[in-house]
Design an enzyme around this catalytic site. Structure first.
Site, PDB file in Angstrom:
ATOM      1  N   GLY A  26       0.794  -1.226   0.000  1.00 33.68           N
ATOM      2  CA  GLY A  26       0.000   0.000   0.000  1.00 33.68           C
ATOM      3  C   GLY A  26       0.828   1.279   0.000  1.00 33.68           C
ATOM      4  N   GLU A  55      -3.341   5.653 -12.642  1.00 31.83           N
ATOM      5  CA  GLU A  55      -4.532   4.887 -13.021  1.00 31.83           C
ATOM      6  C   GLU A  55      -5.778   5.690 -12.683  1.00 31.83           C
ATOM      7  OE1 GLU A  55      -3.030   0.308 -12.098  1.00 31.83           O
ATOM      8  OE2 GLU A  55      -4.483   1.254 -10.780  1.00 31.83           O
ATOM      9  N   LYS A  56      -6.816   5.471 -13.440  1.00 34.95           N
ATOM     10  CA  LYS A  56      -8.103   6.029 -13.103  1.00 34.95           C
ATOM     11  C   LYS A  56      -8.501   5.461 -11.741  1.00 34.95           C
ATOM     12  CE  LYS A  56     -12.491   6.801 -15.385  1.00 34.95           C
ATOM     13  NZ  LYS A  56     -12.267   8.261 -15.265  1.00 34.95           N
ATOM     14  N   HIS A  98     -11.883  -5.204  -4.131  1.00 34.65           N
ATOM     15  CA  HIS A  98     -10.596  -5.861  -4.383  1.00 34.65           C
ATOM     16  C   HIS A  98     -10.874  -7.364  -4.383  1.00 34.65           C
ATOM     17  CE1 HIS A  98      -6.113  -6.528  -3.607  1.00 34.65           C
ATOM     18  NE2 HIS A  98      -6.672  -7.724  -3.488  1.00 34.65           N
ATOM     19  N   LYS A 116      -5.018  -4.739   3.760  1.00 34.27           N
ATOM     20  CA  LYS A 116      -6.186  -5.580   4.039  1.00 34.27           C
ATOM     21  C   LYS A 116      -6.371  -5.839   5.531  1.00 34.27           C
ATOM     22  CE  LYS A 116      -4.953  -7.584  -0.320  1.00 34.27           C
ATOM     23  NZ  LYS A 116      -4.000  -8.556  -0.914  1.00 34.27           N
ATOM     24  N   GLU A 151      -2.463  -5.938 -10.089  1.00 29.82           N
ATOM     25  CA  GLU A 151      -1.057  -6.341  -9.983  1.00 29.82           C
ATOM     26  C   GLU A 151      -0.996  -7.841  -9.731  1.00 29.82           C
ATOM     27  OE1 GLU A 151       1.322  -5.440  -6.621  1.00 29.82           O
ATOM     28  OE2 GLU A 151      -0.329  -5.534  -5.198  1.00 29.82           O
ATOM     29  N   ASN A 209       1.005 -10.660  -7.358  1.00 27.95           N
ATOM     30  CA  ASN A 209       1.895 -10.880  -6.220  1.00 27.95           C
ATOM     31  C   ASN A 209       2.543 -12.244  -6.379  1.00 27.95           C
ATOM     32  OD1 ASN A 209       1.394  -8.408  -4.950  1.00 27.95           O
ATOM     33  ND2 ASN A 209      -0.448  -9.195  -3.961  1.00 27.95           N
ATOM     34  N   ARG A 220       4.110 -14.489  -4.720  1.00 27.17           N
ATOM     35  CA  ARG A 220       4.457 -15.098  -3.432  1.00 27.17           C
ATOM     36  C   ARG A 220       3.195 -15.642  -2.785  1.00 27.17           C
ATOM     37  NH1 ARG A 220       1.922 -11.278  -0.272  1.00 27.17           N
ATOM     38  NH2 ARG A 220       2.002  -9.180  -1.134  1.00 27.17           N
ATOM     39  N   ARG A 276      -7.372 -10.014  10.476  1.00 25.26           N
ATOM     40  CA  ARG A 276      -5.960  -9.792  10.823  1.00 25.26           C
ATOM     41  C   ARG A 276      -5.900  -9.087  12.176  1.00 25.26           C
ATOM     42  NH1 ARG A 276      -2.384  -8.043   5.555  1.00 25.26           N
ATOM     43  NH2 ARG A 276      -3.499  -9.281   3.992  1.00 25.26           N
TER      44      ARG A 276
HETATM   45  P1  ADP Z   1      -1.066  -9.329   1.149  1.00 24.82           P
HETATM   46  O1  ADP Z   1      -1.946  -9.220  -0.009  1.00 24.82           O
HETATM   47  O2  ADP Z   1      -0.433 -10.659   1.290  1.00 24.82           O
HETATM   48  O3  ADP Z   1      -1.682  -8.789   2.374  1.00 24.82           O
HETATM   49  P2  ADP Z   1       0.578  -7.070   1.443  1.00 24.82           P
HETATM   50  O4  ADP Z   1       0.836  -6.137   0.316  1.00 24.82           O
HETATM   51  O5  ADP Z   1      -0.294  -6.614   2.545  1.00 24.82           O
HETATM   52  O6  ADP Z   1       0.091  -8.381   0.770  1.00 24.82           O
HETATM   53  O7  ADP Z   1       1.987  -7.514   2.000  1.00 24.82           O
HETATM   54  C1  ADP Z   1       2.197  -8.624   2.831  1.00 24.82           C
HETATM   55  C2  ADP Z   1       3.106  -8.251   3.949  1.00 24.82           C
HETATM   56  O8  ADP Z   1       4.317  -7.748   3.455  1.00 24.82           O
HETATM   57  C3  ADP Z   1       2.511  -7.180   4.838  1.00 24.82           C
HETATM   58  O9  ADP Z   1       2.881  -7.495   6.143  1.00 24.82           O
HETATM   59  C4  ADP Z   1       3.171  -5.913   4.336  1.00 24.82           C
HETATM   60  O10 ADP Z   1       3.311  -4.973   5.372  1.00 24.82           O
HETATM   61  C5  ADP Z   1       4.510  -6.422   3.877  1.00 24.82           C
HETATM   62  N1  ADP Z   1       5.034  -5.721   2.708  1.00 24.82           N
HETATM   63  C6  ADP Z   1       4.539  -5.731   1.463  1.00 24.82           C
HETATM   64  N2  ADP Z   1       5.313  -5.049   0.629  1.00 24.82           N
HETATM   65  C7  ADP Z   1       6.337  -4.589   1.358  1.00 24.82           C
HETATM   66  C8  ADP Z   1       7.500  -3.819   1.066  1.00 24.82           C
HETATM   67  N3  ADP Z   1       7.772  -3.396  -0.151  1.00 24.82           N
HETATM   68  N4  ADP Z   1       8.339  -3.536   2.077  1.00 24.82           N
HETATM   69  C9  ADP Z   1       8.086  -3.986   3.315  1.00 24.82           C
HETATM   70  N5  ADP Z   1       7.027  -4.714   3.636  1.00 24.82           N
HETATM   71  C10 ADP Z   1       6.167  -5.018   2.679  1.00 24.82           C
HETATM   72  P1  ADP Z   2       0.121  -2.685  -3.465  1.00 23.61           P
HETATM   73  O1  ADP Z   2       1.195  -3.209  -4.374  1.00 23.61           O
HETATM   74  O2  ADP Z   2       0.606  -1.667  -2.522  1.00 23.61           O
HETATM   75  O3  ADP Z   2      -0.671  -3.806  -2.850  1.00 23.61           O
HETATM   76  P2  ADP Z   2      -2.111  -2.297  -5.292  1.00 23.61           P
HETATM   77  O4  ADP Z   2      -1.900  -1.873  -6.702  1.00 23.61           O
HETATM   78  O5  ADP Z   2      -2.431  -3.735  -5.084  1.00 23.61           O
HETATM   79  O6  ADP Z   2      -0.841  -1.879  -4.446  1.00 23.61           O
HETATM   80  O7  ADP Z   2      -3.242  -1.392  -4.623  1.00 23.61           O
HETATM   81  C1  ADP Z   2      -3.510  -1.451  -3.244  1.00 23.61           C
HETATM   82  C2  ADP Z   2      -4.964  -1.111  -2.984  1.00 23.61           C
HETATM   83  O8  ADP Z   2      -5.268   0.216  -3.453  1.00 23.61           O
HETATM   84  C3  ADP Z   2      -5.959  -2.005  -3.690  1.00 23.61           C
HETATM   85  O9  ADP Z   2      -6.253  -3.169  -2.968  1.00 23.61           O
HETATM   86  C4  ADP Z   2      -7.180  -1.094  -3.852  1.00 23.61           C
HETATM   87  O10 ADP Z   2      -7.927  -1.069  -2.664  1.00 23.61           O
HETATM   88  C5  ADP Z   2      -6.564   0.262  -4.034  1.00 23.61           C
HETATM   89  N1  ADP Z   2      -6.423   0.611  -5.476  1.00 23.61           N
HETATM   90  C6  ADP Z   2      -5.370   0.345  -6.262  1.00 23.61           C
HETATM   91  N2  ADP Z   2      -5.550   0.804  -7.507  1.00 23.61           N
HETATM   92  C7  ADP Z   2      -6.763   1.391  -7.537  1.00 23.61           C
HETATM   93  C8  ADP Z   2      -7.529   2.098  -8.537  1.00 23.61           C
HETATM   94  N3  ADP Z   2      -7.057   2.293  -9.767  1.00 23.61           N
HETATM   95  N4  ADP Z   2      -8.741   2.588  -8.191  1.00 23.61           N
HETATM   96  C9  ADP Z   2      -9.217   2.412  -6.927  1.00 23.61           C
HETATM   97  N5  ADP Z   2      -8.551   1.785  -5.949  1.00 23.61           N
HETATM   98  C10 ADP Z   2      -7.327   1.266  -6.226  1.00 23.61           C
HETATM   99 MG    MG Z   3      -1.795  -5.265  -3.881  1.00 19.56          MG
END
Ligand code: ADP
Ligand code: ADP
Ligand code: MG
Length: 445
Positions: free
Chosen positions: A164, A199-200, A207, A236, A287, A289, A291, A337
């Site tokens: 985030g 992004e728009k 999600h 989340k 996106e 992930n 992992r 969580r």
């Molecule tokens: P998930 O969809 O599995 O919840 P998250 O984006 O929340 O994915 O990331 C999973 C865990 O990794 C979370 O505890 C988050 O804080 C941590 N995390 C994710 N990206 C990073 C990052 N770039 N640097 C440090 N911690 C990260």
């Molecule tokens: P991260 O890599 O930090 O997880 P994401 O691209 O998955 O980033 O976006 C994190 C959250 O932000 C999403 O779960 C969603 O709630 C919100 N989000 C991301 N992109 C958009 C969008 N284009 N419009 C509205 N909400 C978004």
């Molecule tokens: Mg994400």
């Protein structure tokens, strides 16, 4: 099959992976920081190595120390868990060079999908719908020009983003320049890369993410969706499987697109394709992930497949023993969580000694944690201290079950958010299932 695996993580996920290894007859090697000597994952593993001081940069992100521990202990594989080094292409490459199996996709796949700008392009070319927006922008002038085309509101997002971070909402043109600088600065300090794209802003939207498993023989199986719209600051908080918004026909369509996305990057091992899903049933790639996810547990409960064991089997070269037609979503699972933070004090992180711990039990109640009574929650790491997961026949029953389980959960000595969870689960909007990613923001207004 491997005889020894090193777990390059800490907390509940390290414990979760050690348990899977034990059940598979695999020896385990833990690594820990100086602040984690008393951690549960250390005492559960067969052997353990201290890899440095408390800050993650000096321990859990210390690639040389972790690889050395793997070599010294004779571990044939490394499981990175989530967060930390799990999506670090350099670390995966280093494992490959040292002849240690990285339990995850190839380093080149991580690099390709970790760059969210490049991932968008790859997916678009493969015919996967992506969120309307633009490619990476070079400077604020280009951002302004592109923003006019995209329209407001829009999101500025870090191309290297995760967790985030590096995301900014821009409601109107006058906010763009400051938001651009903020997002870029945050991205630079969090990821060492200040690059951003736009992004728009889609709202209201859900999600919805799809779990995939791919073996080394080209077999791809999608284990259905997870609903992760209850978020605070793009992180989340509550996850469910299945999603109330998705009927079987939509699910089949999303499975098809997620499978296409996985094939487009030659994916291997467990991964997640994240989508935004609008009220009209349109969905767009957000996106990938590369992992295991925090919320993999709800998929496990509803499909009956142990995702960590499958990650290990696939990494060891085994074929997937089941195909898409064997995957059925049975019943309903919810995860809350549990974070060590105080929702009353603007979610201030909390640390300290756990003076009393009582964990809920009973049929189909699961609490994944690394806590034990008298454990000291250190201030250095992610605030998530546990995940409460329940399974029931219907969504309604699952909500009642997780509420009953939350009532039983006692953690004294550190602040946590279980009362907040109780309120969220009682919210009529949550109960209706018709909720979107703005759920938390709307409540705090
Ligand atoms: P998930 O969809 O599995 O919840 P998250 O984006 O929340 O994915 O990331 C999973 C865990 O990794 C979370 O505890 C988050 O804080 C941590 N995390 C994710 N990206 C990073 C990052 N770039 N640097 C440090 N911690 C990260
Ligand atoms: P991260 O890599 O930090 O997880 P994401 O691209 O998955 O980033 O976006 C994190 C959250 O932000 C999403 O779960 C969603 O709630 C919100 N989000 C991301 N992109 C958009 C969008 N284009 N419009 C509205 N909400 C978004
Ligand atoms: Mg994400």
């Amino acid at each position: 099959m491997f005889s020894k695996i090193l777990i390059a993580n800490r907390g509940e996920i390290a414990v979760r992976i050690i348990r899977a290894c034990k059940e598979m007859g695999i020896s385990t090697v833990a690594v820990f920081s100086e602040a984690d000597r008393e951690a549960l994952h250390v005492s559960l593993a067969d052997e353990s190595y201290c890899i440095g001081p408390a800050p993650v940069g000096e321990s859990y992100l210390n690639m040389a120390a972790i690889i050395s521990a793997a070599i010294c202990s004779g571990a044939q594989a490394i499981h990175p868990g989530y967060g930390l080094l799990s999506e670090n292409a350099r670390f995966a490459a280093l494992c490959e060079e040292c002849n240690i199996t990285f339990i995850g996709p190839k380093s080149e796949t991580i690099a390709k999908t970790g760059d969210k700008d490049e991932a968008r392009k790859t997916m678009r070319a493969a015919g996967v719908p992506v969120i309307p927006g633009c490619d990476a922008v070079a400077d604020v002038e280009e951002a302004k020009a592109q923003a006019e085309k995209i329209g407001f509101p829009l999101l500025i997002k870090a191309r290297a983003g995760g967790g985030g971070r590096g995301i900014r909402l821009v409601k109107e043109a006058s906010e763009l320049e400051a938001a651009y600088q903020n997002a870029s600065r945050e991205a630079l300090s969090a990821f060492g890369d200040g690059g951003v794209y736009m992004e728009k802003y889609l709202y209201p939207a859900k999600h919805i993410e799809m779990q995939i498993l791919c073996d080394n023989f080209g077999n791809v199986v999608c284990l259905g969706e997870r609903e992760c719209s209850i978020q605070r600051k793009n992180q989340k908080l509550i996850e469910e499987c299945p999603s109330s918004a998705i009927d079987q026909k939509t699910r089949e369509k999303m499975i098809e697109v997620a499978t296409k996305a996985a094939k487009a990057v030659n994916y291997r091992n467990a991964g997640t394709v994240e989508f935004l899903f609008d009220r009209d049933g349109n969905f767009y790639f957000m996106e990938m992930n590369t992992r295991l996810q925090v919320e993999h547990t709800v998929t496990e409960m509803v499909t009956g497949y142990d995702l960590v064991k499958w990650q290990i089997r696939i990494a060891a070269g085994q074929k997937l023993e089941f195909s898409q037609k064997n995957v059925h979503l049975n019943g309903h699972a919810i995860e809350c969580r549990i974070n060590a933070e105080n929702p009353e004090l603007n979610f201030r992180p909390s640390c300290g000694r756990v003076t009393l711990l009582h964990v809920p039990g009973g049929p189909w109640v699961r609490f994944d944690t690394a806590l034990y009574q008298d454990y000291f929650v250190p201030p250095y790491y992610d605030s998530m201290i546990g995940k409460l997961i329940v399974f029931a026949k219907t969504r309604e029953e699952a909500i009642r079950k997780i509420q009953a389980a939350l009532c039983e959960l006692v953690i004294e000595g550190v602040d946590h958010n279980s009362e907040l969870h109780m309120e969220l689960l009682n919210d009529p909007e949550f109960k209706s299932g018709d909720y979107y990613t703005d759920f938390m923001a709307k409540r705090s207004r």
